[in-house]
Design an enzyme around this catalytic site. Structure first.
Site, PDB file in Angstrom:
ATOM      1  CG  HIS A 187      -1.771   0.943   1.187  1.00  0.00           C
ATOM      2  ND1 HIS A 187      -1.581   2.319   1.850  1.00  0.00           N
ATOM      3  CD2 HIS A 187      -3.127   1.092   0.772  1.00  0.00           C
ATOM      4  CE1 HIS A 187      -2.728   3.147   1.925  1.00  0.00           C
ATOM      5  NE2 HIS A 187      -3.643   2.445   1.260  1.00  0.00           N
TER       6      HIS A 187
ATOM      7  CG  ASP B  41      -7.887   3.996  -0.849  1.00  0.00           C
ATOM      8  OD1 ASP B  41      -7.794   3.769   0.316  1.00  0.00           O
ATOM      9  OD2 ASP B  41      -7.124   4.590  -1.435  1.00  0.00           O
TER      10      ASP B  41
END
Ligand code: MN
Length: 339
Positions: free
Chosen positions: A164, A287
């Site tokens: 990430h 997200d």
């Protein structure tokens, strides 16, 4: 589409909450804060509204990766993972978990990965880019040799690793000086993560551990669009590649990587990703809470792709990758048995 599974969806614990402050206008902080600290209330309602059956949850960023003190990084990982395990246990049909890991110390990262996967039933790990250790000034990227025993454990446990984004350290961010609007998700996140992913591909890591599966978000952080050029620049010069890995970079991308749609809700971009890496390696994600679940879902549900691909990307690829129980199949099976 009903039954979607999303896997770049974040929460915070009080100790990591402020890591998410400062990216957006101060006026929206109360809203972002409440989104980050909520798991069972607003999040679940939104999932119901938008046909998201399950979220695989992960800690916010950079959190553990930006704690240079190894002991503290380990403590916060354990605290976040234990909290998450408790939340997942309340609704295991709707939530599953990625581990936060103290990558500052590969041995501790191995121990925490093993604990979370074997004891807590986590589905893999999500790590926020490079880690800072000691004076905090040297970014540790995971192609370094000291991390290879960690990767051996990831392969052995047979779980995916989500790489990430985070911002580069100040001394490595001079290109953004005077143009700070480019930091964060606008540009710097993708740039940082794409280079980190390429470092892994070129290091020979995937020759040594071919079973590794790395997930990257945001439709591949720009990589699908640039992958051909990485392998074919200056093609008229017959020179061997300067990296250690044995194969072309694109081969590792195609064989060891998965992409998610997190924060990049654009059909043109999805189609390019489909043409480069294929529908079996793309997975739906939003997200949340930095992007809206409804923005992700409304776009994805109506994107002009085949229904077969929508089913793979929206659900089936995640069932397979994380070995999740297909509850809808189990339910329709039960209904048939009852008839
Ligand atoms: Mn994210």
């Amino acid at each position: 589409m009903q039954g979607k599974i999303a896997l770049e969806e974040h929460f915070a614990i009080p100790e990591t909450l402020m890591d998410s402050a400062g990216f957006l206008a101060e006026s929206v902080w109360p809203e972002l804060k409440s989104r980050l600290l909520d798991i069972q209330d607003k999040r679940l309602k939104l999932m119901d509204e938008q046909g998201v059956e399950m979220m695989i949850l992960s800690l916010n960023a950079p959190a553990v990766q930006a704690i240079p003190d190894i002991k503290k990084a380990n403590e916060i990982s354990i605290r976040a993972n234990d909290y998450l395990a408790g939340e997942v246990a309340k609704r295991p049909d709707r939530f599953q978990a990625f581990a936060a890991l103290p990558m500052q110390d590969p041995d501790l990262a191995i121990r925490e990965l093993e604990r979370t996967v074997k004891t807590l039933g986590f589905k893999g790990a999500l790590v926020n880019g490079f880690s800072q250790v000691g004076d905090g000034q040297t970014p540790l990227y995971y192609d370094l040799e000291r991390f290879w025993p960690f990767w051996a454990k990831v392969e052995q446990l047979d779980v995916p690793f989500y790489l990430h984004p985070r911002n580069p350290l100040a001394q490595d961010a001079r290109i953004y000086q005077g143009a700070e609007w480019l930091l964060g998700p606008t540009w710097a996140f993708g740039q940082e993560t794409a280079v980190h992913a390429l470092r892994l591909m070129g290091s020979g890591l995937f020759d040594q551990y071919p079973g590794l599966r790395i997930i990257i978000g945001h439709m591949g952080e720009g990589l699908p669009y640039s992958m051909w050029r990485v392998d074919h620049r200056n093609a008229w010069v017959k020179a061997p590649p300067k990296y250690k890995a044995k194969k072309k970079i694109a081969e590792y991308f195609n064989e060891n990587f998965y992409l998610t749609t997190s924060g990049n809700f654009r059909t043109q971009t999805l189609i390019d990703a489909l043409l480069e890496i294929g529908a079996d390696r793309i997975l739906f994600s939003a997200d949340w809470p930095f992007e809206n679940v409804d923005h992700a879902a409304e776009w994805f549900d109506s994107a002009t792709i085949s229904e077969a691909d929508r089913k793979k990307i929206g659900r089936d690829n995640a069932l397979k990758l994380f070995k999740l129980e297909d509850r809808s199949a189990a339910q329709s099976g039960k209904a048939q048995a009852a008839e």
